[in-house]
Design an enzyme around this catalytic site. Sequence first.
Site, PDB file in Angstrom:
ATOM      1  N   SER A 158       0.788  -1.233   0.000  1.00  0.00           N
ATOM      2  CA  SER A 158       0.000   0.000   0.000  1.00  0.00           C
ATOM      3  C   SER A 158       0.817   1.279   0.000  1.00  0.00           C
ATOM      4  O   SER A 158       0.269   2.361  -0.185  1.00  0.00           O
ATOM      5  CB  SER A 158      -0.932   0.006   1.213  1.00  0.00           C
ATOM      6  OG  SER A 158      -0.163  -0.021   2.395  1.00  0.00           O
ATOM      7  N   LYS A 213     -11.867  -0.881   1.880  1.00  0.00           N
ATOM      8  CA  LYS A 213     -11.258  -0.226   0.723  1.00  0.00           C
ATOM      9  C   LYS A 213     -12.181  -0.401  -0.496  1.00  0.00           C
ATOM     10  O   LYS A 213     -13.125   0.353  -0.648  1.00  0.00           O
ATOM     11  CB  LYS A 213      -9.853  -0.768   0.530  1.00  0.00           C
ATOM     12  CG  LYS A 213      -9.003  -0.443   1.789  1.00  0.00           C
ATOM     13  CD  LYS A 213      -7.614  -0.814   1.694  1.00  0.00           C
ATOM     14  CE  LYS A 213      -6.792  -0.423   2.911  1.00  0.00           C
ATOM     15  NZ  LYS A 213      -7.428  -0.035   4.146  1.00  0.00           N
ATOM     16  N   HIS A 260      -5.434  -4.373  -0.248  1.00  0.00           N
ATOM     17  CA  HIS A 260      -5.465  -3.313  -1.263  1.00  0.00           C
ATOM     18  C   HIS A 260      -5.684  -3.860  -2.668  1.00  0.00           C
ATOM     19  O   HIS A 260      -5.788  -3.101  -3.621  1.00  0.00           O
ATOM     20  CB  HIS A 260      -4.168  -2.503  -1.221  1.00  0.00           C
ATOM     21  CG  HIS A 260      -4.102  -1.582  -0.051  1.00  0.00           C
ATOM     22  ND1 HIS A 260      -4.463  -0.256  -0.112  1.00  0.00           N
ATOM     23  CD2 HIS A 260      -3.753  -1.813   1.236  1.00  0.00           C
ATOM     24  CE1 HIS A 260      -4.327   0.300   1.072  1.00  0.00           C
ATOM     25  NE2 HIS A 260      -3.878  -0.619   1.921  1.00  0.00           N
TER      26      HIS A 260
END
Lengths: 393, 93
Positions: free
Chosen positions: A185, A244, A213
């Site tokens: 990330s 996310k 991610h």
Amino acid sequence: MALLDKFAAADNLKAQLSAVGHDPTQVVIDKIITATEGLVEGRHTILAGTNNYLGLTFDTACIEAGKQAIETQGTGTTGSRMANGSFAAHKALEQDLANFFGVPYGMVFSTGYAANLGTLTALLKPGDAVLLDADAHASLYDGCQMSGADIFRFRHNDTASLEKRLQRLGERAADCLIVTEGLYSVMGDCAPLPEIVELKKRYGAWLLVDEAHSLGVYGDSGCGVAEAQGVMQDVDFFVGTFSKSLGAMGGFCTSRHPQLELIRYVSRPFIFTASSSPSIVASTHEALRQLQARPELRKNLWRNAHQLYRGLHDSGFEVGPEISPVVAVRLGKKEVALPFWNYLLENGIYTNLMAPPASPDQHSYVRCSVSAAHTAQQVERIIQVFCEAKEKL
Amino acid sequence: MNTRKNEIERRICELLASYLESSNHPELEAHGEITGDTNLASDFTLDSFQIMEFMMEIEESFDILIDVNSLSNSHTVSDLAEIVISSLDDTAG
């Protein structure tokens, strides 16, 4: 040392961060307008640092699912699943997540952090060995440390460094756990999973991959980097987050190993945490459906990622090693990066500042995360303000 | 102090000087000689990331594994030498 004296260092850091302008850790978004735009101090601001990869936070189907769940199931669960029972919606989400990953078992946690703590503290015990990528997220470090296992780091994405450690472990290598992420990330680079899987097989180790991610971002189905690199069947445990690409909050672990079901009995971060509220479970579940039903979201995301990465690169910025929806710009010293980040914010671009020791090396970075919901004009504006900042500072 | 520990400390001092030089550490010249009593955090203000990086240099040099858990209070060169000795003995079985 008096109890509260230990905060002197944090106080000093706070003063340093605030001295240049805004404290990057304390930004208040007064109003969220869309998935990619908010109001900060009265300014329309493009949100380019919120990991909202698929832009689903304002998706009408997800919002409707959340509303209906509140109306029919109430605002919260008022306790843990072990004490208060699971709602049918928790179980349904677990099953659909497992199906999505093509494995029999799935388990949801209240946050992504809790998923990593809960999984690792259950899998590992004192005397076990874990090989952890040096750039792994804090939640993976914390889970390993809480477990009491012996932790050995290998250089980031360096399979030679990993193999050296497997060799040094001797007989212990045959039962150690390798912990890596799919997409990292900070720099936006992917793990070389086929090479890691090859080592795992050769030494008889286990493999846990954090797709926090990369879920919804990589792979034909959106499962993550392991899918994109063709090694899903060789991963023992997938962990990830709902906060996310799925636009909500929570975490998960999926696995082909039936022992995942037993983690429920021994994982303290699972047992002693209130379970996710009905609205969160419902919007997450709907987002998982959207992720699968609308591949165009990934297409838009990657179009924007290419535009931002290429735009910054061609403007002379030092960007990460590969194109991804995480675009990190290296700015050197914190004394340079902090005013740069402030300039961006004061000109309507919200990004993330990463400075040592939170960055993966001695440099400071401004990190952007791209969304499928960004327009081409918004991405162009982000590049433009970066260029202005470079010129003026 | 025994000869073995002396030798290991000497090698760690060399590694530390080399690490600080390669990272252009500003306090290297001001500090002077690195000894067993040199404290990585207070003498050179190495942050947690730099200490972890330096541990990897030690691992490579001695061909050992250092458990991250063992590093929390081990900030002098002499402390590190003890960790290296312990790891070498573990490896020897």
